[in-house]
Design a protein around this motif. Structure first.
Motif, PDB file in Angstrom:
ATOM      1  N   ALA A 114      47.695   4.792  11.339  1.00  0.00           N
ATOM      2  CA  ALA A 114      47.604   3.780  12.393  1.00  0.00           C
ATOM      3  C   ALA A 114      47.117   2.445  11.845  1.00  0.00           C
ATOM      4  CB  ALA A 114      46.666   4.252  13.497  1.00  0.00           C
ATOM      5  N   GLY A 115      47.614   1.361  12.423  1.00  0.00           N
ATOM      6  CA  GLY A 115      47.165   0.021  12.058  1.00  0.00           C
ATOM      7  C   GLY A 115      46.543  -0.722  13.215  1.00  0.00           C
ATOM      8  N   VAL A 116      46.935  -0.380  14.444  1.00  0.00           N
ATOM      9  CA  VAL A 116      46.346  -0.964  15.654  1.00  0.00           C
ATOM     10  C   VAL A 116      45.988   0.180  16.593  1.00  0.00           C
ATOM     11  CG1 VAL A 116      46.693  -2.473  17.638  1.00  0.00           C
ATOM     12  CG2 VAL A 116      47.688  -3.096  15.427  1.00  0.00           C
ATOM     13  N   TYR A 117      44.716   0.278  16.933  1.00  0.00           N
ATOM     14  CA  TYR A 117      44.256   1.378  17.785  1.00  0.00           C
ATOM     15  C   TYR A 117      44.105   0.958  19.247  1.00  0.00           C
ATOM     16  CZ  TYR A 117      43.066   3.852  13.488  1.00  0.00           C
ATOM     17  OH  TYR A 117      43.120   4.481  12.266  1.00  0.00           O
ATOM     18  N   GLY A 118      43.929  -0.328  19.474  1.00  0.00           N
ATOM     19  CA  GLY A 118      43.682  -0.809  20.832  1.00  0.00           C
ATOM     20  C   GLY A 118      42.265  -1.316  20.983  1.00  0.00           C
ATOM     21  N   GLY A 119      42.117  -2.389  21.713  1.00  0.00           N
ATOM     22  CA  GLY A 119      40.815  -3.031  21.843  1.00  0.00           C
ATOM     23  C   GLY A 119      39.771  -2.218  22.560  1.00  0.00           C
ATOM     24  N   ASP A 120      40.198  -1.216  23.337  1.00  0.00           N
ATOM     25  CA  ASP A 120      39.241  -0.375  24.056  1.00  0.00           C
ATOM     26  C   ASP A 120      38.930   0.913  23.304  1.00  0.00           C
ATOM     27  OD1 ASP A 120      41.740   0.707  24.332  1.00  0.00           O
ATOM     28  OD2 ASP A 120      41.521   1.224  26.456  1.00  0.00           O
ATOM     29  N   SER A 121      39.378   1.017  22.053  1.00  0.00           N
ATOM     30  CA  SER A 121      39.219   2.254  21.288  1.00  0.00           C
ATOM     31  C   SER A 121      37.841   2.369  20.658  1.00  0.00           C
ATOM     32  CB  SER A 121      40.281   2.317  20.177  1.00  0.00           C
ATOM     33  OG  SER A 121      40.045   1.286  19.219  1.00  0.00           O
TER      34      SER A 121
END
Length: 249
Positions: free
Chosen positions: A190-197
């Motif tokens: 993964a490279g982007v997990y999400g800002g709420d992760s």
């Protein structure tokens, strides 16, 4: 091994931007602590910067700007990208401190790219800049004795978790998919997990740590550091400890 990638060039940036916006609303308390560190930078450091030389000032400004960039990257949750920036911001602050402590190093730094001999001289002078700063700081009566270990540990961890392509920086983002229909085993990174992760929140806490360190180092680059900076750092640390206890305990 068969290499595959899913997001398009444009969609990566769209995902990263959406992640940043989500982090601003999902991790408000962490963002407020980071904002407080920035506020101290821009309000308190000018009061001691009159004694800075040009290179010291530029390096401290570069440290701040790199740290701000690291926060933006941290909102994606991608530690392998954030930690190189944490490292660079800490190094810039330590370069500035070393130049303050040893003014003759300013010209060594400025001459780095003039010729090969000057390049080697600059590398020798600044290779241990972080360790030298940590060691010098704790000799000053107003600095906490544990600061040396704190700085050195943060620097070492920045390398482990991303500044070098070590297993700790890459393997935590790996997921194994053994249910593929083509009979192959997928290794998904993964490279982007999400800002709420959780990954993004963890990196924002790390950004607080590195922000504290570069503010401390920059603030001590003078004969008479501002007590306001130390008081503010103590308040920030109290807020960070409470935040960590509330969120991760």
């Amino acid at each position: 091994m068969k290499f595959e990638t899913t997001p398009s060039f444009e969609s990566y940036f769209n995902l990263a931007e959406a992640s940043t916006q989500l982090a601003l609303t999902s991790h408000i308390d962490a963002m407020r602590i980071l904002e407080q560190i920035h506020t101290i930078f821009v309000t308190e450091l000018p009061s001691i910067s009159d004694g800075w030389g040009p290179s010291q000032g530029l390096l401290n400004i570069s440290s701040l700007m790199t740290w701000l960039t690291s926060i933006r990257v941290a909102t994606t949750g991608h530690s392998a990208s954030a930690f190189p920036l944490f490292r660079t911001s800490l190094e810039a602050a330590c370069y500035a401190y070393n130049i303050w402590a040893q003014p003759e190093l300013e010209q060594v730094w400025l001459d780095r790219n003039r010729e090969e001999k000057a390049h080697r001289k600059s590398r020798r002078a600044f290779t241990s800049a972080v360790k030298d700063t940590a060691k010098h700081l704790v000799k000053r009566s107003f600095v906490w004795s544990g600061t040396e270990d704190w700085i050195n540990t943060a620097y070492s961890q920045s390398i482990d978790f991303g500044a070098h392509p070590n297993p700790k920086s890459i393997l935590p983002g790996l997921k194994i998919d053994d249910q593929r229909t083509d009979g192959m085993v997928g290794l998904n990174l993964a490279g982007v997990y999400g800002g709420d992760s959780f990954q993004a929140e963890r990196l924002l806490v790390a950004a607080i740590d590195y922000g504290q360190l570069i503010l401390l180092v920059a603030g001590c680059g003078t004969e008479q550091p501002s007590q306001n900076i130390f008081d503010s750092l103590n308040l920030i640390n109290d807020r960070k400890e409470k935040y960590v206890a509330d969120r991760f305990s």
